[in-house]
Design an enzyme around this catalytic site. Structure first.
Site, PDB file in Angstrom:
ATOM      1  N   CYS A  45     -70.000   0.301 -61.507  1.00  0.00           N
ATOM      2  CA  CYS A  45     -69.320   0.074 -62.791  1.00  0.00           C
ATOM      3  C   CYS A  45     -70.369   0.125 -63.894  1.00  0.00           C
ATOM      4  CB  CYS A  45     -68.528  -1.234 -62.791  1.00  0.00           C
ATOM      5  SG  CYS A  45     -69.509  -2.750 -62.764  1.00  0.00           S
ATOM      6  N   ASN A  95     -72.564  -3.706 -63.612  1.00  0.00           N
ATOM      7  CA  ASN A  95     -72.828  -4.236 -62.270  1.00  0.00           C
ATOM      8  C   ASN A  95     -72.834  -5.766 -62.244  1.00  0.00           C
ATOM      9  OD1 ASN A  95     -75.479  -4.109 -59.800  1.00  0.00           O
ATOM     10  ND2 ASN A  95     -73.311  -3.846 -59.422  1.00  0.00           N
ATOM     11  N   CYS A 131     -69.404  -7.345 -63.065  1.00  0.00           N
ATOM     12  CA  CYS A 131     -67.990  -7.706 -62.949  1.00  0.00           C
ATOM     13  C   CYS A 131     -67.315  -6.957 -61.797  1.00  0.00           C
ATOM     14  CB  CYS A 131     -67.236  -7.430 -64.252  1.00  0.00           C
ATOM     15  SG  CYS A 131     -67.737  -8.443 -65.659  1.00  0.00           S
ATOM     16  N   ARG A 132     -66.901  -5.722 -62.057  1.00  0.00           N
ATOM     17  CA  ARG A 132     -66.077  -4.990 -61.088  1.00  0.00           C
ATOM     18  C   ARG A 132     -66.820  -4.555 -59.832  1.00  0.00           C
ATOM     19  NH1 ARG A 132     -63.848  -0.551 -65.056  1.00  0.00           N
ATOM     20  NH2 ARG A 132     -65.980  -0.823 -65.790  1.00  0.00           N
ATOM     21  N   SER A 133     -67.993  -3.957 -59.978  1.00  0.00           N
ATOM     22  CA  SER A 133     -68.655  -3.434 -58.772  1.00  0.00           C
ATOM     23  C   SER A 133     -69.148  -4.534 -57.827  1.00  0.00           C
ATOM     24  CB  SER A 133     -69.761  -2.436 -59.122  1.00  0.00           C
ATOM     25  OG  SER A 133     -70.738  -2.995 -59.959  1.00  0.00           O
ATOM     26  N   ASP A 152     -60.964  -3.485 -66.650  1.00  0.00           N
ATOM     27  CA  ASP A 152     -62.298  -4.012 -66.921  1.00  0.00           C
ATOM     28  C   ASP A 152     -62.191  -5.401 -67.551  1.00  0.00           C
ATOM     29  OD1 ASP A 152     -64.909  -4.574 -67.604  1.00  0.00           O
ATOM     30  OD2 ASP A 152     -65.296  -2.605 -68.498  1.00  0.00           O
TER      31      ASP A 152
END
Length: 154
Positions: free
Chosen positions: A10, A13, A15-17, A125
């Protein structure tokens, strides 16, 4: 048997990933498949390098009983395009940045996570929405589909 190497990516690096890395690690562990995979995550930017996962990421994983994989943000490199089998981006901007960073000759398959589902869209996101619940739901759906895809293509 050689492990399948997966890198979730993401923007920052945090939050999402790392959420996807932790979820997918837990998913394959609970199915007894950990020996088949090497799983990590990275950023397309340098903004958060060295930082731990966002408190919202840590909270949503704890709510769902998913262990947070020890992590500090790192940046995607050109070498990752050769070192990993799959580069899994969270959104369209990530996919463009991934292609620019690893180059056209990268051997890793590049996939936007929710393109493996019936939704063909970006993972929400939470940096902008603040909605970690929606992001978790997107990651859960995408990671389940990713595992099915990988098992069918082994």
């Amino acid at each position: 048997m050689r492990k399948i190497k997966i890198l979730f990516i993401c923007h920052g690096n945090i939050c999402r990933s790392p959420l996807a890395e932790s979820y997918f690690t837990h998913l394959v562990s609970t199915r007894g498949l950990s020996d088949l995979f090497e799983i990590a995550s990275a950023a397309t930017s340098r903004e958060e390098i060295g930082n731990p996962p966002h408190p919202g990421t840590q909270r949503i994983l704890a709510v769902h009983g998913i262990p947070l994989v020890p992590h500090h943000a790192v940046q995607l490199t050109k070498a990752d395009g050769e070192n990993y089998d799959y580069l899994i981006g969270m959104d369209s901007w990530n996919m463009r940045n991934i292609a620019q960073i690893v180059g056209a000759d990268a051997s890793a398959e590049q996939i936007r996570l929710l393109d493996l589902t019936d939704e063909f869209r970006d993972v929400a996101d939470p940096w902008y929405t603040g909605d970690f619940d929606q992001t978790y739901a997107d990651i859960e759906k995408g990671c389940e589909a990713l595992l099915e895809y990988l098992l069918q293509n082994m």
